[in-house]
Every structure is written in structure tokens, then in C-alpha cells.
Design a protein around this motif. Structure first.
Motif, PDB file in Angstrom:
ATOM      1  N   UNK A  70       0.834  -1.204   0.000  1.00 20.48           N
ATOM      2  CA  UNK A  70       0.000   0.000   0.000  1.00 20.48           C
ATOM      3  C   UNK A  70       0.872   1.258   0.000  1.00 20.48           C
ATOM      4  N   UNK A  71       1.962   1.204   0.780  1.00 17.54           N
ATOM      5  CA  UNK A  71       2.872   2.365   0.864  1.00 17.54           C
ATOM      6  C   UNK A  71       3.739   2.523  -0.371  1.00 17.54           C
ATOM      7  N   UNK A  72       4.178   1.416  -0.952  1.00 14.98           N
ATOM      8  CA  UNK A  72       5.115   1.448  -2.080  1.00 14.98           C
ATOM      9  C   UNK A  72       4.621   0.572  -3.232  1.00 14.98           C
ATOM     10  N   UNK A  73       3.583   1.004  -3.942  1.00 17.52           N
ATOM     11  CA  UNK A  73       3.085   0.185  -5.048  1.00 17.52           C
ATOM     12  C   UNK A  73       4.091   0.127  -6.198  1.00 17.52           C
ATOM     13  N   UNK A  74       4.008  -0.920  -6.966  1.00 19.08           N
ATOM     14  CA  UNK A  74       4.852  -1.070  -8.149  1.00 19.08           C
ATOM     15  C   UNK A  74       3.956  -1.502  -9.309  1.00 19.08           C
ATOM     16  N   UNK A  75       4.470  -1.461 -10.531  1.00 17.51           N
ATOM     17  CA  UNK A  75       3.646  -1.910 -11.665  1.00 17.51           C
ATOM     18  C   UNK A  75       3.186  -3.363 -11.534  1.00 17.51           C
ATOM     19  N   UNK A  76       4.012  -4.202 -10.917  1.00 22.15           N
ATOM     20  CA  UNK A  76       3.635  -5.601 -10.754  1.00 22.15           C
ATOM     21  C   UNK A  76       2.697  -5.825  -9.571  1.00 22.15           C
ATOM     22  N   UNK A  77       2.822  -4.972  -8.554  1.00 24.17           N
ATOM     23  CA  UNK A  77       1.964  -5.055  -7.370  1.00 24.17           C
ATOM     24  C   UNK A  77       1.298  -3.703  -7.164  1.00 24.17           C
ATOM     25  N   UNK A  78       0.137  -3.483  -7.762  1.00 23.70           N
ATOM     26  CA  UNK A  78      -0.508  -2.180  -7.643  1.00 23.70           C
ATOM     27  C   UNK A  78      -0.948  -1.885  -6.215  1.00 23.70           C
ATOM     28  N   UNK A  79      -1.201  -0.610  -5.953  1.00 28.19           N
ATOM     29  CA  UNK A  79      -1.610  -0.178  -4.627  1.00 28.19           C
ATOM     30  C   UNK A  79      -2.936  -0.826  -4.229  1.00 28.19           C
ATOM     31  N   UNK A  80      -2.989  -1.296  -3.016  1.00 32.16           N
ATOM     32  CA  UNK A  80      -4.211  -1.895  -2.472  1.00 32.16           C
ATOM     33  C   UNK A  80      -5.045  -0.758  -1.898  1.00 32.16           C
ATOM     34  N   UNK A  81      -6.281  -0.635  -2.339  1.00 28.38           N
ATOM     35  CA  UNK A  81      -7.130   0.479  -1.927  1.00 28.38           C
ATOM     36  C   UNK A  81      -7.412   0.453  -0.423  1.00 28.38           C
ATOM     37  N   UNK A  82      -7.802  -0.697   0.096  1.00 29.30           N
ATOM     38  CA  UNK A  82      -8.131  -0.847   1.521  1.00 29.30           C
ATOM     39  C   UNK A  82      -7.452  -2.112   2.043  1.00 29.30           C
ATOM     40  N   UNK A  83      -6.226  -1.972   2.578  1.00 28.60           N
ATOM     41  CA  UNK A  83      -5.475  -3.169   2.996  1.00 28.60           C
ATOM     42  C   UNK A  83      -6.195  -4.035   4.033  1.00 28.60           C
ATOM     43  N   UNK A  84      -6.918  -3.420   4.965  1.00 25.94           N
ATOM     44  CA  UNK A  84      -7.592  -4.215   6.000  1.00 25.94           C
ATOM     45  C   UNK A  84      -8.735  -5.044   5.416  1.00 25.94           C
ATOM     46  N   UNK A  85      -9.484  -4.443   4.530  1.00 22.77           N
ATOM     47  CA  UNK A  85     -10.569  -5.197   3.879  1.00 22.77           C
ATOM     48  C   UNK A  85      -9.982  -6.314   3.020  1.00 22.77           C
ATOM     49  N   UNK A  86      -8.934  -6.022   2.284  1.00 15.96           N
ATOM     50  CA  UNK A  86      -8.271  -7.038   1.454  1.00 15.96           C
ATOM     51  C   UNK A  86      -7.757  -8.175   2.334  1.00 15.96           C
ATOM     52  N   UNK A  87      -7.208  -7.823   3.499  1.00 19.53           N
ATOM     53  CA  UNK A  87      -6.700  -8.834   4.429  1.00 19.53           C
ATOM     54  C   UNK A  87      -7.823  -9.762   4.893  1.00 19.53           C
ATOM     55  N   UNK A  88      -8.960  -9.163   5.251  1.00 19.87           N
ATOM     56  CA  UNK A  88     -10.088  -9.979   5.705  1.00 19.87           C
ATOM     57  C   UNK A  88     -10.548 -10.936   4.612  1.00 19.87           C
ATOM     58  N   UNK A  89     -10.640 -10.452   3.383  1.00 21.37           N
ATOM     59  CA  UNK A  89     -11.126 -11.296   2.294  1.00 21.37           C
ATOM     60  C   UNK A  89     -10.091 -12.331   1.876  1.00 21.37           C
ATOM     61  N   UNK A  90      -8.825 -11.992   1.950  1.00 24.50           N
ATOM     62  CA  UNK A  90      -7.799 -13.008   1.677  1.00 24.50           C
ATOM     63  C   UNK A  90      -7.881 -14.122   2.719  1.00 24.50           C
ATOM     64  N   UNK A  91      -8.134 -13.744   3.977  1.00 18.85           N
ATOM     65  CA  UNK A  91      -8.283 -14.748   5.045  1.00 18.85           C
ATOM     66  C   UNK A  91      -9.530 -15.600   4.800  1.00 18.85           C
ATOM     67  N   UNK A  92     -10.606 -14.958   4.361  1.00 16.57           N
ATOM     68  CA  UNK A  92     -11.836 -15.691   4.057  1.00 16.57           C
ATOM     69  C   UNK A  92     -11.577 -16.755   2.987  1.00 16.57           C
ATOM     70  N   UNK A  93     -10.913 -16.368   1.917  1.00 14.23           N
ATOM     71  CA  UNK A  93     -10.642 -17.325   0.840  1.00 14.23           C
ATOM     72  C   UNK A  93      -9.639 -18.396   1.285  1.00 14.23           C
ATOM     73  N   UNK A  94      -8.664 -18.002   2.116  1.00 14.88           N
ATOM     74  CA  UNK A  94      -7.688 -18.979   2.621  1.00 14.88           C
ATOM     75  C   UNK A  94      -8.350 -19.994   3.554  1.00 14.88           C
ATOM     76  N   UNK A  95      -9.429 -19.588   4.218  1.00 15.73           N
ATOM     77  CA  UNK A  95     -10.127 -20.506   5.127  1.00 15.73           C
ATOM     78  C   UNK A  95     -10.832 -21.633   4.375  1.00 15.73           C
ATOM     79  N   UNK A  96     -11.088 -21.427   3.102  1.00 19.54           N
ATOM     80  CA  UNK A  96     -11.731 -22.413   2.226  1.00 19.54           C
ATOM     81  C   UNK A  96     -13.074 -22.885   2.791  1.00 19.54           C
TER      82      UNK A  96
END
Length: 89
Positions: free
Chosen positions: A33-59
Motif C-alpha cells: 500500500x505504501x510502495x506500489x509497483x507496476x507488478x503489485x498495484x496499490x491496495x485500496x483498503x489493505x484491512x478489507x483485502x486482508x479480511x477477504x484473503x483470510x476468508x478465501x484462505x479458510x476455504x
């Protein structure tokens, strides 16, 4: 919260073993989020993304069909916020 107590407890049980991975992932998302790059674009809301990544990882959806685990994104996100708070993530 619209999620049933059974689904909530199951989701929480599936996220609990991922706590250390979630914390590491949070650090990576914050850096992205602090240092986006062309390969890793800036995450708009890191906390929300974290929650949803955890949701998908929980399967959790592998245990329930789409008809059984039929909640809106907001219902799921509300449950995830509550679970993260309870688990101290």
C-alpha cells in the motif's frame, strides 16, 4: 449480523489456525500500500483485502454449497471484522 451462529463458529475455527499467516500478510499488504509497483498495484483498503484473503484462505466454501452459505459481501465482511476483533488479529 446475518450469518448463522453455526457458520460463524465454523468460519472462526477455520481462521484461527491462520492467525500467524494473516499477520505476516498484513505486513506485506501495508508495504504494498505504501510502495506500489507496476507488478503489485496499490491496495485500496489493505484491512478489507486482508479480511477477504483470510476468508478465501479458510476455504469455508468448500464445506458448504453456495445455496447453504448464501450471504452478501457485507454480511461476510461484518462477520470477518468481528472474528478478527475476537481473535486479536
Amino acid at each position: 449480523m446475518k450469518m448463522s451462529a453455526i457458520h460463524y463458529a465454523d468460519l472462526k475455527a477455520r481462521i484461527r489456525p491462520l492467525i500467524s499467516d494473516i499477520r505476516v500478510h498484513r505486513t506485506a499488504l501495508e508495504a504494498q500500500h505504501r510502495n506500489p509497483s507496476p507488478l503489485l498495484p496499490k491496495v485500496k483498503d489493505p484491512e478489507r483485502r486482508l479480511r477477504w484473503d483470510a476468508f478465501h484462505a479458510s476455504r469455508i466454501q468448500s464445506a458448504y454449497g453456495y445455496q447453504t452459505f448464501d450471504y452478501t459481501d457485507e454480511h461476510i465482511d461484518t462477520a470477518l471484522r468481528s472474528i478478527f476483533k475476537e481473535l486479536g488479529i
